[in-house]
Design an enzyme around this catalytic site. Structure first.
Site: not given
Ligand code: C5P
Length: 232
Positions: A32, A59, A61-62, A64-65, A119, A181, A211
Protein backbone atom coordinates in the site's frame (compact mmCIF):
# COMPACT_ATOMS: atom_id res chain seq x y z
CA UNK A 1 -7.36 -11.85 -6.71
CA UNK A 2 -7.96 -13.83 -3.53
CA UNK A 3 -7.44 -13.08 0.13
CA UNK A 4 -4.12 -11.30 0.70
CA UNK A 5 -1.99 -9.33 3.15
CA UNK A 6 -1.32 -5.73 2.08
CA UNK A 7 1.73 -4.10 3.67
CA UNK A 8 1.21 -0.39 4.45
CA UNK A 9 4.51 1.16 3.35
CA UNK A 10 4.17 4.36 5.37
CA UNK A 11 7.65 5.67 4.57
CA UNK A 12 8.56 9.19 3.49
CA UNK A 13 11.24 8.44 0.91
CA UNK A 14 12.05 6.06 -1.93
CA UNK A 15 15.27 5.12 -0.18
CA UNK A 16 13.44 4.00 2.97
CA UNK A 17 10.81 1.99 1.08
CA UNK A 18 13.37 0.27 -1.15
CA UNK A 19 15.61 -0.72 1.74
CA UNK A 20 12.49 -2.21 3.37
CA UNK A 21 11.32 -4.05 0.22
CA UNK A 22 14.84 -5.36 -0.51
CA UNK A 23 14.42 -7.71 2.45
CA UNK A 24 11.67 -9.63 0.64
CA UNK A 25 13.54 -12.01 -1.62
CA UNK A 26 10.85 -14.70 -1.90
CA UNK A 27 7.15 -13.78 -1.81
CA UNK A 28 6.71 -10.14 -2.93
CA UNK A 29 4.10 -8.47 -0.72
CA UNK A 30 1.08 -6.53 -2.00
CA UNK A 31 2.12 -2.97 -1.10
CA UNK A 32 0.00 0.00 0.00
CA UNK A 33 1.38 3.38 -1.07
CA UNK A 34 -0.23 6.27 0.78
CA UNK A 35 -0.25 10.03 0.40
CA UNK A 36 3.01 10.58 2.29
CA UNK A 37 5.18 8.49 -0.02
CA UNK A 38 3.27 9.45 -3.18
CA UNK A 39 3.49 13.18 -2.51
CA UNK A 40 7.17 12.88 -1.54
CA UNK A 41 8.28 10.85 -4.55
CA UNK A 42 5.61 11.28 -7.22
CA UNK A 43 4.16 8.71 -9.66
CA UNK A 44 7.63 7.32 -10.38
CA UNK A 45 7.63 5.50 -7.04
CA UNK A 46 4.55 3.54 -8.14
CA UNK A 47 6.22 2.51 -11.40
CA UNK A 48 9.41 1.44 -9.65
CA UNK A 49 7.69 -0.66 -7.01
CA UNK A 50 5.48 -2.23 -9.67
CA UNK A 51 8.59 -3.05 -11.73
CA UNK A 52 9.97 -4.95 -8.73
CA UNK A 53 7.02 -7.31 -8.98
CA UNK A 54 4.69 -6.02 -6.27
CA UNK A 55 0.94 -5.52 -6.55
CA UNK A 56 -0.02 -1.99 -5.52
CA UNK A 57 -2.89 -0.45 -3.58
CA UNK A 58 -2.62 3.30 -4.18
CA UNK A 59 -4.33 4.84 -1.16
CA UNK A 60 -4.99 8.47 -2.14
CA UNK A 61 -8.67 8.68 -1.09
CA UNK A 62 -9.91 10.97 -3.88
CA UNK A 63 -12.82 13.33 -3.16
CA UNK A 64 -13.70 16.11 -5.62
CA UNK A 65 -16.31 16.92 -8.28
CA UNK A 66 -17.16 13.89 -10.48
CA UNK A 67 -15.36 15.20 -13.57
CA UNK A 68 -12.10 15.91 -11.74
CA UNK A 69 -12.15 12.51 -10.04
CA UNK A 70 -12.92 10.77 -13.33
CA UNK A 71 -9.94 12.37 -15.07
CA UNK A 72 -7.62 11.80 -12.12
CA UNK A 73 -8.62 8.14 -11.93
CA UNK A 74 -7.69 7.74 -15.61
CA UNK A 75 -4.18 8.96 -14.73
CA UNK A 76 -3.90 6.52 -11.80
CA UNK A 77 -5.18 3.67 -13.96
CA UNK A 78 -2.37 4.35 -16.44
CA UNK A 79 0.10 3.78 -13.60
CA UNK A 80 -1.10 0.17 -13.66
CA UNK A 81 -2.01 -0.02 -9.97
CA UNK A 82 -4.05 -3.02 -8.80
CA UNK A 83 -6.31 -1.21 -6.32
CA UNK A 84 -7.13 2.40 -5.50
CA UNK A 85 -9.72 4.28 -3.47
CA UNK A 86 -11.93 7.33 -2.89
CA UNK A 87 -14.31 8.77 -0.30
CA UNK A 88 -17.87 7.47 -0.61
CA UNK A 89 -18.91 10.88 0.81
CA UNK A 90 -18.22 12.34 -2.64
CA UNK A 91 -21.65 10.92 -3.73
CA UNK A 92 -22.74 8.13 -6.08
CA UNK A 93 -22.18 10.32 -9.13
CA UNK A 94 -18.57 10.88 -8.14
CA UNK A 95 -18.06 7.14 -7.63
CA UNK A 96 -19.60 6.35 -11.01
CA UNK A 97 -17.34 8.95 -12.64
CA UNK A 98 -14.33 7.41 -10.91
CA UNK A 99 -15.16 3.96 -12.28
CA UNK A 100 -15.52 5.35 -15.77
CA UNK A 101 -12.17 7.11 -15.55
CA UNK A 102 -10.47 4.06 -14.13
CA UNK A 103 -11.63 1.70 -16.89
CA UNK A 104 -8.94 1.24 -19.54
CA UNK A 105 -9.71 1.07 -23.27
CA UNK A 106 -9.42 -2.75 -23.12
CA UNK A 107 -12.10 -2.89 -20.39
CA UNK A 108 -9.71 -3.80 -17.54
CA UNK A 109 -9.34 -1.61 -14.47
CA UNK A 110 -7.85 -1.59 -10.95
CA UNK A 111 -10.14 -2.57 -8.06
CA UNK A 112 -11.93 0.49 -6.69
CA UNK A 113 -12.57 0.64 -2.95
CA UNK A 114 -14.51 3.28 -0.99
CA UNK A 115 -13.68 4.80 2.36
CA UNK A 116 -16.97 5.18 4.27
CA UNK A 117 -16.44 7.23 7.42
CA UNK A 118 -12.82 7.41 8.54
CA UNK A 119 -12.18 5.55 11.79
CA UNK A 120 -10.88 8.85 13.18
CA UNK A 121 -14.44 10.23 12.86
CA UNK A 122 -16.71 9.36 15.78
CA UNK A 123 -20.40 9.94 16.43
CA UNK A 124 -19.75 13.28 18.10
CA UNK A 125 -17.55 14.77 15.36
CA UNK A 126 -19.92 13.46 12.70
CA UNK A 127 -22.87 15.19 14.37
CA UNK A 128 -21.09 18.42 15.32
CA UNK A 129 -18.74 18.93 12.37
CA UNK A 130 -20.68 17.29 9.54
CA UNK A 131 -24.24 17.75 10.83
CA UNK A 132 -24.97 14.05 10.20
CA UNK A 133 -27.35 12.98 12.94
CA UNK A 134 -27.85 9.28 12.13
CA UNK A 135 -25.98 6.56 14.10
CA UNK A 136 -22.48 6.08 12.67
CA UNK A 137 -23.02 2.34 11.98
CA UNK A 138 -26.04 3.20 9.85
CA UNK A 139 -24.05 5.87 7.99
CA UNK A 140 -21.17 3.45 7.30
CA UNK A 141 -23.54 0.78 5.94
CA UNK A 142 -25.42 3.36 3.85
CA UNK A 143 -22.15 4.57 2.29
CA UNK A 144 -21.10 0.96 1.67
CA UNK A 145 -24.45 0.29 -0.05
CA UNK A 146 -23.96 3.43 -2.18
CA UNK A 147 -20.51 2.21 -3.21
CA UNK A 148 -22.02 -1.13 -4.21
CA UNK A 149 -24.81 0.61 -6.13
CA UNK A 150 -22.27 2.75 -7.99
CA UNK A 151 -20.47 -0.43 -9.10
CA UNK A 152 -17.42 -0.29 -6.81
CA UNK A 153 -15.68 -3.44 -5.63
CA UNK A 154 -15.68 -2.92 -1.88
CA UNK A 155 -14.91 -0.74 1.11
CA UNK A 156 -12.16 -0.06 3.62
CA UNK A 157 -13.58 -0.87 7.04
CA UNK A 158 -12.73 -2.04 10.52
CA UNK A 159 -12.45 -5.84 10.71
CA UNK A 160 -15.28 -5.58 13.22
CA UNK A 161 -17.57 -4.22 10.48
CA UNK A 162 -16.55 -6.68 7.76
CA UNK A 163 -19.28 -9.24 8.45
CA UNK A 164 -22.01 -6.60 8.49
CA UNK A 165 -20.73 -5.13 5.22
CA UNK A 166 -20.91 -8.59 3.66
CA UNK A 167 -24.41 -9.09 5.05
CA UNK A 168 -25.51 -5.73 3.58
CA UNK A 169 -23.65 -5.76 0.26
CA UNK A 170 -23.07 -9.46 -0.44
CA UNK A 171 -20.18 -11.85 0.10
CA UNK A 172 -18.44 -10.80 -3.10
CA UNK A 173 -18.23 -7.14 -2.06
CA UNK A 174 -14.66 -6.76 -0.81
CA UNK A 175 -13.68 -5.71 2.71
CA UNK A 176 -10.21 -4.22 3.11
CA UNK A 177 -9.42 -4.01 6.79
CA UNK A 178 -6.66 -2.15 8.67
CA UNK A 179 -6.34 -2.30 12.46
CA UNK A 180 -4.64 -5.70 12.51
CA UNK A 181 -2.29 -6.72 15.32
CA UNK A 182 -0.66 -9.95 16.46
CA UNK A 183 -2.12 -11.42 19.64
CA UNK A 184 1.20 -10.83 21.45
CA UNK A 185 1.99 -7.47 19.77
CA UNK A 186 1.75 -3.74 20.50
CA UNK A 187 -1.60 -2.08 19.66
CA UNK A 188 -0.05 1.40 19.17
CA UNK A 189 -2.64 4.08 18.32
CA UNK A 190 -5.18 1.65 16.84
CA UNK A 191 -8.23 1.28 19.05
CA UNK A 192 -10.24 -1.68 17.80
CA UNK A 193 -7.94 -4.41 16.56
CA UNK A 194 -8.08 -8.02 15.41
CA UNK A 195 -5.41 -10.65 14.76
CA UNK A 196 -4.86 -11.85 11.17
CA UNK A 197 -6.47 -15.18 12.11
CA UNK A 198 -9.58 -13.46 13.51
CA UNK A 199 -9.79 -11.21 10.43
CA UNK A 200 -9.79 -14.35 8.27
CA UNK A 201 -12.48 -15.93 10.40
CA UNK A 202 -14.85 -12.97 10.12
CA UNK A 203 -14.38 -12.81 6.37
CA UNK A 204 -11.99 -9.92 5.61
CA UNK A 205 -10.78 -10.12 2.02
CA UNK A 206 -7.61 -8.08 2.47
CA UNK A 207 -5.86 -7.03 5.67
CA UNK A 208 -3.74 -3.87 5.66
CA UNK A 209 -0.83 -4.24 8.06
CA UNK A 210 1.73 -1.50 8.72
CA UNK A 211 3.82 -1.25 11.85
CA UNK A 212 3.49 -4.88 13.00
CA UNK A 213 5.55 -5.63 9.87
CA UNK A 214 7.47 -2.42 9.07
CA UNK A 215 8.64 -1.89 12.66
CA UNK A 216 9.32 -5.56 13.44
CA UNK A 217 12.87 -6.74 14.21
CA UNK A 218 12.40 -9.24 11.38
CA UNK A 219 9.85 -7.78 8.90
CA UNK A 220 9.95 -10.81 6.61
CA UNK A 221 9.16 -13.17 9.50
CA UNK A 222 6.32 -10.86 10.62
CA UNK A 223 4.93 -10.76 7.06
CA UNK A 224 5.17 -14.55 6.74
CA UNK A 225 3.35 -14.91 10.04
CA UNK A 226 0.52 -12.70 8.70
CA UNK A 227 0.35 -14.76 5.51
CA UNK A 228 0.34 -18.03 7.48
CA UNK A 229 -2.50 -16.80 9.74
CA UNK A 230 -4.59 -15.00 7.12
CA UNK A 231 -3.99 -16.52 3.69
CA UNK A 232 -2.80 -20.14 3.99
O1 C5P B 1 0.72 0.64 11.21
P1 C5P B 1 -0.72 0.20 11.05
O2 C5P B 1 -0.87 -1.31 10.93
O3 C5P B 1 -1.62 0.78 12.11
O4 C5P B 1 -1.13 0.80 9.63
C1 C5P B 1 -2.45 0.74 9.16
C2 C5P B 1 -2.54 1.44 7.83
O5 C5P B 1 -3.90 1.48 7.46
C3 C5P B 1 -2.04 2.89 7.83
O6 C5P B 1 -1.51 3.15 6.53
C4 C5P B 1 -3.30 3.67 8.07
O7 C5P B 1 -3.25 4.96 7.53
C5 C5P B 1 -4.35 2.83 7.34
N1 C5P B 1 -5.71 3.00 7.80
C6 C5P B 1 -6.11 2.76 9.12
N2 C5P B 1 -7.41 2.94 9.49
C7 C5P B 1 -8.32 3.33 8.59
C8 C5P B 1 -7.96 3.57 7.27
C9 C5P B 1 -6.63 3.39 6.90
O8 C5P B 1 -5.28 2.39 9.94
N3 C5P B 1 -9.56 3.43 8.96
Amino acid sequence: MGRDVIVACDFSSAEAVFSFLDKFTERKPFVKIGMELFYAEGPQIVKEIKKRGHKIFLDLKLHDIPNTVKKSMAVLSNLDVDMTNLHAGGTCRMMEGALEGLTRPDGTRPLLIAVTQLTSTDQQSMEEDLLIKEPIDKVVMHYAANAKKAGLDGVVCSPLEAQKVHDTCGEKFLTVTPGVRFADGDIGDQKRVMTPAQAKEIGSDYIVVGRPITAADDPVAAYNRCVAEFVD
